[in-house]
Design a protein around this motif. Structure first.
Motif, PDB file in Angstrom:
ATOM      1  N   ASN A 151      -1.606  -8.082   4.933  1.00  0.00           N
ATOM      2  CA  ASN A 151      -2.797  -7.301   4.591  1.00  0.00           C
ATOM      3  C   ASN A 151      -2.518  -6.417   3.385  1.00  0.00           C
ATOM      4  O   ASN A 151      -1.470  -5.759   3.320  1.00  0.00           O
ATOM      5  CB  ASN A 151      -3.215  -6.426   5.776  1.00  0.00           C
ATOM      6  CG  ASN A 151      -3.503  -7.245   7.020  1.00  0.00           C
ATOM      7  OD1 ASN A 151      -4.258  -8.210   6.977  1.00  0.00           O
ATOM      8  ND2 ASN A 151      -2.877  -6.876   8.140  1.00  0.00           N
ATOM      9  N   SER A 152      -3.456  -6.385   2.452  1.00  0.00           N
ATOM     10  CA  SER A 152      -3.283  -5.582   1.239  1.00  0.00           C
ATOM     11  C   SER A 152      -3.566  -4.114   1.522  1.00  0.00           C
ATOM     12  O   SER A 152      -4.526  -3.771   2.213  1.00  0.00           O
ATOM     13  CB  SER A 152      -4.229  -6.088   0.142  1.00  0.00           C
ATOM     14  OG  SER A 152      -3.916  -7.421  -0.220  1.00  0.00           O
ATOM     15  N   ILE A 153      -2.712  -3.247   0.951  1.00  0.00           N
ATOM     16  CA  ILE A 153      -2.829  -1.803   1.153  1.00  0.00           C
ATOM     17  C   ILE A 153      -2.902  -1.131  -0.213  1.00  0.00           C
ATOM     18  O   ILE A 153      -2.037  -1.377  -1.070  1.00  0.00           O
ATOM     19  CB  ILE A 153      -1.614  -1.243   1.930  1.00  0.00           C
ATOM     20  CG1 ILE A 153      -1.363  -2.040   3.216  1.00  0.00           C
ATOM     21  CG2 ILE A 153      -1.808   0.235   2.227  1.00  0.00           C
ATOM     22  CD1 ILE A 153      -2.466  -1.965   4.227  1.00  0.00           C
ATOM     23  N   ASP A 154      -3.917  -0.292  -0.430  1.00  0.00           N
ATOM     24  CA  ASP A 154      -4.003   0.383  -1.731  1.00  0.00           C
ATOM     25  C   ASP A 154      -3.070   1.591  -1.757  1.00  0.00           C
ATOM     26  O   ASP A 154      -2.382   1.904  -0.774  1.00  0.00           O
ATOM     27  CB  ASP A 154      -5.451   0.760  -2.063  1.00  0.00           C
ATOM     28  CG  ASP A 154      -5.998   1.895  -1.207  1.00  0.00           C
ATOM     29  OD1 ASP A 154      -5.223   2.536  -0.465  1.00  0.00           O
ATOM     30  OD2 ASP A 154      -7.215   2.145  -1.274  1.00  0.00           O
ATOM     31  N   GLU A 155      -3.055   2.313  -2.884  1.00  0.00           N
ATOM     32  CA  GLU A 155      -2.108   3.418  -3.069  1.00  0.00           C
ATOM     33  C   GLU A 155      -2.356   4.578  -2.124  1.00  0.00           C
ATOM     34  O   GLU A 155      -1.498   5.451  -1.944  1.00  0.00           O
ATOM     35  CB  GLU A 155      -2.160   3.902  -4.520  1.00  0.00           C
ATOM     36  CG  GLU A 155      -3.535   4.364  -4.968  1.00  0.00           C
ATOM     37  CD  GLU A 155      -3.582   4.717  -6.431  1.00  0.00           C
ATOM     38  OE1 GLU A 155      -4.636   5.170  -6.889  1.00  0.00           O
ATOM     39  OE2 GLU A 155      -2.555   4.555  -7.123  1.00  0.00           O
ATOM     40  N   HIS A 156      -3.541   4.593  -1.492  1.00  0.00           N
ATOM     41  CA  HIS A 156      -3.858   5.652  -0.535  1.00  0.00           C
ATOM     42  C   HIS A 156      -3.640   5.212   0.910  1.00  0.00           C
ATOM     43  O   HIS A 156      -3.998   5.927   1.843  1.00  0.00           O
ATOM     44  CB  HIS A 156      -5.313   6.101  -0.717  1.00  0.00           C
ATOM     45  CG  HIS A 156      -5.624   6.590  -2.103  1.00  0.00           C
ATOM     46  ND1 HIS A 156      -5.067   7.744  -2.630  1.00  0.00           N
ATOM     47  CD2 HIS A 156      -6.402   6.058  -3.089  1.00  0.00           C
ATOM     48  CE1 HIS A 156      -5.512   7.911  -3.868  1.00  0.00           C
ATOM     49  NE2 HIS A 156      -6.316   6.906  -4.171  1.00  0.00           N
ATOM     50  N   GLY A 157      -3.072   4.022   1.076  1.00  0.00           N
ATOM     51  CA  GLY A 157      -2.784   3.529   2.407  1.00  0.00           C
ATOM     52  C   GLY A 157      -3.949   2.858   3.111  1.00  0.00           C
ATOM     53  O   GLY A 157      -3.879   2.556   4.302  1.00  0.00           O
TER      54      GLY A 157
END
Length: 566
Positions: free
Chosen positions: A392-398
């Motif tokens: 699963n992809s996670i952005d810089e803010h989690g």
């Protein structure tokens, strides 16, 4: 050796797929002819799209012929097909025969010529994975390297034939190994290593097998196929060929589409995004975007081709850094770099090493105390976001994100080349950042950087080339001063390790005199002229400042020079 190294060294990984017939690379090779035809057809369509008019297409074909004939005249390789001159002469004749024909006839003939060219390119590029040869190559590598290791460690000749040691004693695999194995089950993995030596391809092939992964398709430089022993292993392992001399559009589009279609078909892939071996010895700062963009295109096409509700196979990018104490080709690589520094011109890749020289090097490598570290980075999606162990992809803010959303315009999935070019640049920047973060600092890197920077700061008025021309008698460092500086720089490296900005080898810890001794022993260990050593008085000297510059460049980019005084 730290806890992580010991765990990875001793662990035996079960194959994630039971048999070779289940491997994507095998399925691709089994349908090789059909795959080549598909690549050629899509390449034909892509070039036609980019060169829509008859005149544009003919101009492109003429430029291609000219470049190919110049390449054959100026830079022929042993790996080049024997019928090249004949093929391109015929293409040139056919193009010249277009004059005087109607535009419709010109268009038809130009299309036929283009199809011939891209079909030839697709066939040249295509790998040829064969299970029987793969098994043989794998066993030969394991047997030969293991015997070299054992022969180096024991005194009695008879023990040479017993498996007392394994390649894990020399090659340390660290990092996100478990995640890599999980991602290879859930999607398609693209491994993107740093590139320093001709050994890299075989090394990575061994790592892939050692971790229980199915064979990857390789984007291997055609120059490797000049060397017979490398050519055999590359062919056996299913490498596809990348000819960096060819800069024409039909070739580049065919190469890119080969990679894109292979990824769409689920073949795990490996290529060196730096394009060629690092001439300077630095970790790559700028990556070639051609093959890298194929990952974005393949993911987009997977979304476009999916049926409603169908789960799409994700593509995962895994950065890898290869850490050597010593690079066989360093003297020639740094010579190329220095001769071309500041000049915007292509330097053809030349290899002065044949099969025998490489065998000699590998024997020396495995009979000395030097070692290699392979650092596996966190998995990324094709936008450069981290992924978790489930993919699963996670952005810089989690926050969890869906990469499918990146390809939506006005509520619809669509292709947008300009937008995807920007995605590729974002991905390349993230890979470069990860290279520096997972890079493992060796003792040899430390001593080379400290010594060269100390000499540089002692001659602040000299530019690089003037510094490199200094006579050896002007290049001496008192050991105590050198020792104190190494200790100070190592302390900063420790801080950076805590801040997750770099990694370190376990041998960098401990008594600083032992660390320096290890570093001096390993840096340039097999070069005729040692780049760094202690003289009879115990002070630090160099016999080859150019090569020392190559090795010190491994720590460029971390701003460690601020901790070295004049």
């Amino acid at each position: 050796m730290d806890i992580q190294e010991k765990k990875n060294k001793n662990k035996k990984y079960k194959p994630i797929l039971e048999g070779i017939p289940d491997w994507p690379v095998y399925k691709l090779s089994k349908n090789r002819k059909e795959f080549i035809e598909e690549v050629a057809q899509k390449s034909f369509n892509r070039v036609k799209e980019l060169r829509a008019s008859t005149k544009q297409l003919v101009d492109e074909l003429e430029a291609t012929v000219y470049r190919e004939q110049q390449r054959m005249k100026r830079n022929r390789w042993r790996a080049d097909p024997q019928d090249e001159p004949k093929f391109w002469s015929k293409v040139k004749e056919d193009l010249q025969a277009l004059s005087g024909k109607t535009e419709e006839e010109q268009q038809e003939k130009a299309n036929e010529i283009l199809k011939r060219i891209v079909t030839r390119y697709a066939d040249e590029i295509a790998g040829n994975f064969k299970p029987s040869r793969y098994r043989l190559a794998r066993e030969v590598i394991k047997f030969w390297f293991a015997r070299l290791l054992n022969g180096a460690r024991v005194k009695k000749f008879g023990a040479f034939w017993r498996n007392q040691y394994t390649l894990r004693d020399k090659i340390h695999i660290v990092g996100k190994v478990k995640q890599l194995r999980r991602l290879a089950r859930k999607g398609t993995v693209v491994m993107v290593p740093t590139h320093f030596s001709n050994l890299d391809s075989i090394l990575i092939g061994w790592v892939i097998h050692s971790l229980g992964l199915p064979a990857f398709i390789y984007g291997a430089g055609l120059n490797l196929f000049n060397i017979k022993i490398f050519a055999y292993f590359m062919n056996s392992l299913g490498a596809y060929k990348v000819d960096r001399r060819k800069k024409n559009m039909p070739y580049l589009e065919t190469l890119k589409l080969y990679s894109t279609l292979a990824l769409q078909k689920g073949a795990h892939s490996l290529f060196f995004p730096g394009g060629t071996r690092s001439r300077s010895g630095m970790i790559e700062k700028q990556l070639k975007l051609g093959l890298l963009s194929s990952t974005v295109e393949a993911q987009r096409d997977a979304y476009l081709d999916a049926k409603p509700g169908e789960e799409v196979r994700k593509i995962f990018i895994v950065p890898v850094t290869l850490n050597y104490h010593f690079v066989l080709e360093a003297p020639d690589l740094i010579e190329d770099y220095l001769s071309s520094k500041g000049q915007d011109r292509y330097m053809p890749e030349q290899d002065r090493y044949g099969s025998w020289q490489l065998i000699q090097f590998m024997f020396k490598f495995f009979t000395k105390g030097s070692s290699i570290s392979v650092s596996i980075g966190k998995g990324l999606d094709i936008m450069g976001n981290y992924v978790d162990d489930e993919g699963n992809s996670i952005d810089e803010h989690g926050r969890s994100i869906n990469t499918r959303d990146y390809f939506i315009t006005n509520g619809q999935l669509s292709a947008d080349r300009q937008r995807e070019d920007e995605y590729t640049r974002m991905l390349s920047q993230k890979i470069v950042s990860e290279y520096h973060r997972i890079n493992r600092v060796f003792a040899s890197h430390l001593v080379a950087f400290v010594a060269f920077t100390m000499w540089q700061k002692r001659h602040p008025k000299l530019d690089l080339f003037s510094l490199l021309r200094l006579p050896e008698e002007d290049l001496t460092l008192p050991y105590e001063e050198f020792r104190d500086t190494c200790k100070r720089v190592r302390k900063q490296i420790y801080r950076m390790k805590i801040e997750n900005k770099v990694n370190i080898a376990s041998h960098l810890k401990g008594d600083i005199d032992e660390v320096i001794k290890r570093g001096l022993y390993n840096v340039g260990i097999f070069h005729l002229k040692r780049p760094l050593l202690r003289n009879r008085d115990g002070n630090i000297i160099t016999r080859d400042l150019n090569v020392l510059y190559y090795y010190q460049n491994r720590l460029v980019g971390y701003e460690l020079d601020k901790f070295i005084g004049q």
